[in-house]
Design a protein around this motif. Structure first.
Motif, PDB file in Angstrom:
ATOM      1  N   LEU A 178     -27.595  22.167  42.006  1.00  0.00           N
ATOM      2  CA  LEU A 178     -28.546  22.001  43.110  1.00  0.00           C
ATOM      3  C   LEU A 178     -28.706  23.268  43.933  1.00  0.00           C
ATOM      4  N   GLY A 179     -27.820  24.244  43.732  1.00  0.00           N
ATOM      5  CA  GLY A 179     -27.805  25.398  44.622  1.00  0.00           C
ATOM      6  C   GLY A 179     -27.516  24.953  46.039  1.00  0.00           C
ATOM      7  N   ALA A 180     -26.602  23.993  46.171  1.00  0.00           N
ATOM      8  CA  ALA A 180     -26.357  23.342  47.458  1.00  0.00           C
ATOM      9  C   ALA A 180     -25.337  24.090  48.301  1.00  0.00           C
ATOM     10  N   THR A 181     -25.603  24.121  49.597  1.00  0.00           N
ATOM     11  CA  THR A 181     -24.640  24.609  50.588  1.00  0.00           C
ATOM     12  C   THR A 181     -24.109  23.403  51.335  1.00  0.00           C
ATOM     13  N   PRO A 182     -22.852  22.986  51.090  1.00  0.00           N
ATOM     14  CA  PRO A 182     -22.323  21.791  51.751  1.00  0.00           C
ATOM     15  C   PRO A 182     -22.133  22.006  53.247  1.00  0.00           C
ATOM     16  N   ASN A 183     -22.174  20.908  54.009  1.00  0.00           N
ATOM     17  CA  ASN A 183     -21.833  21.011  55.420  1.00  0.00           C
ATOM     18  C   ASN A 183     -20.319  21.153  55.567  1.00  0.00           C
ATOM     19  N   GLY A 184     -19.857  21.286  56.805  1.00  0.00           N
ATOM     20  CA  GLY A 184     -18.442  21.532  57.041  1.00  0.00           C
ATOM     21  C   GLY A 184     -17.533  20.446  56.513  1.00  0.00           C
ATOM     22  N   GLU A 185     -18.008  19.203  56.541  1.00  0.00           N
ATOM     23  CA  GLU A 185     -17.191  18.083  56.076  1.00  0.00           C
ATOM     24  C   GLU A 185     -17.322  17.857  54.573  1.00  0.00           C
ATOM     25  N   GLY A 186     -18.327  18.498  53.955  1.00  0.00           N
ATOM     26  CA  GLY A 186     -18.546  18.305  52.534  1.00  0.00           C
ATOM     27  C   GLY A 186     -19.220  16.996  52.195  1.00  0.00           C
TER      28      GLY A 186
END
Length: 333
Positions: A91-99
């Motif tokens: 996805l080319g995803a950047t997770p948030n801090g909590e994942g």
């Protein structure tokens, strides 16, 4: 059988695309308007921006990515984290801090869906208008790029640092809309094929090819903004991590089915399966995860080929590796 349901959903989505030949105009009064599209974009990355209308809510995996979060922390024994981490490169995803969510994505399927939704390309708008006009007149029609030898190319002029040059041009060999007034449906399909990376590229994009297909209710299909599909099928072919398929049911069952095949680098329940199927039921708020290793989808016995019951795609409820309750996800898109 869940596997049979998956096949049935895929068949429903793709049945309306059969017979789209190179001479198809779709109807006596409707010519295929597809032309070459060459669209420069500052960045391929999609993200929400404060003060502007949201974008990420329309991305394909958003509901599933958030929806596999366990209702009670720890009930999944880390399964949600493992599945998300495997999906991130596709996805080319950047997770948030909590994942538990992503803050941006960069992949060819979400990008072309967003370009279509925003009405950025006049020729795509013509395709949607063709669907609306033909549905109103009760005649079949087709917008199909291969039939007109048309090619879609998006070019990234800035974007993320460190992206290989081959991944700054995305080629879509096929975009198709087909209206079937006799069924009361509109179908859309998209195919993407990655460019060959240069020999000196130190990094290579994970996605080698991808496709998306969806079925819409013709009576509500619009010429602008977001059209909610009834069913959708998404697939990614990876270079190193295997294959990803997501089948989405937005009517009736309200269910997503993620299937990972030829998968590598995944650990669930102390094992390293190469096949994982995660079924997320939004109504029941529950996930069932089926796994298998070195099991073919079919087996030959006494001269007959049958489904292999030990393959993750053929396992039945009660045979899952893990099952847990999930958080609620409302207003799916």
């Amino acid at each position: 059988m869940r596997h049979a349901c998956v096949i049935a959903v895929t068949a429903i989505i793709t049945s309306g695309l059969a017979g789209c030949g190179p001479d198809s105009s779709g109807g006596d009064g409707y010519l295929n308007p597809a032309t070459d599209v060459d669209l420069p974009l500052t960045t391929f990355r999609l993200q929400d921006t404060e003060g502007l209308a949201p974008v990420l809510q329309y991305t394909i995996f958003r509901d599933f990515y958030r929806g596999i979060q366990p209702a009670n922390e720890g009930d999944d024994e880390g399964t949600a984290r493992v599945l998300r981490e495997h999906l991130d490169p596709f996805l080319g995803a950047t997770p948030n801090g909590e994942g538990t969510d992503y803050t941006s994505v960069r992949n060819p399927l979400d990008l072309i869906n967003e370009v279509i939704r925003l009405g950025t390309v006049d020729n795509f708008n013509e395709g949607r208008q063709l669907m609306r006009d033909s549905v109103s007149e009760g005649e079949a029609s087709t917008y199909n790029t291969p039939a007109n030898d048309a090619l879609i190319r998006f070019s990234e002029t800035n974007g993320d640092a460190g992206v290989p040059s081959a991944d700054r041009t995305w080629i879509y060999p096929m975009l198709d809309w087909t209206s079937t007034p006799n069924l009361g449906k509109v179908f859309r399909a998209t195919q993407y094929v990655a460019r060959q990376p240069a020999d000196d590229d130190e990094t290579v994009a994970e996605v080698a090819s991808a496709s998306w297909s969806g079925r819409y209710d013709a009576s509500t299909f619009g010429t602008a903004g977001f059209n909610q599909p009834e069913f959708a099928a998404t697939s990614f072919t990876g270079r190193t991590l295997g294959n990803v398929e997501l089948l989405q049911e937005f009517v009736g069952n309200q269910r997503d089915t993620l299937t990972l095949t030829s998968a590598s680098g995944i650990s669930i329940n102390g094992e390293n399966p190469d096949c994982i199927r995660a079924v997320l039921d939004y109504n029941d708020q529950q996930v069932r995860v089926f796994t298998s290793s070195d099991e073919p989808p079919t087996i030959a016995e006494n001269g007959e080929v049958t489904a292999n019951p030990d393959h993750c795609g053929n396992q039945q409820n009660g045979e899952e590796t893990r099952r847990y309750d999930t958080i609620a996800i409302g207003r799916r898109q």
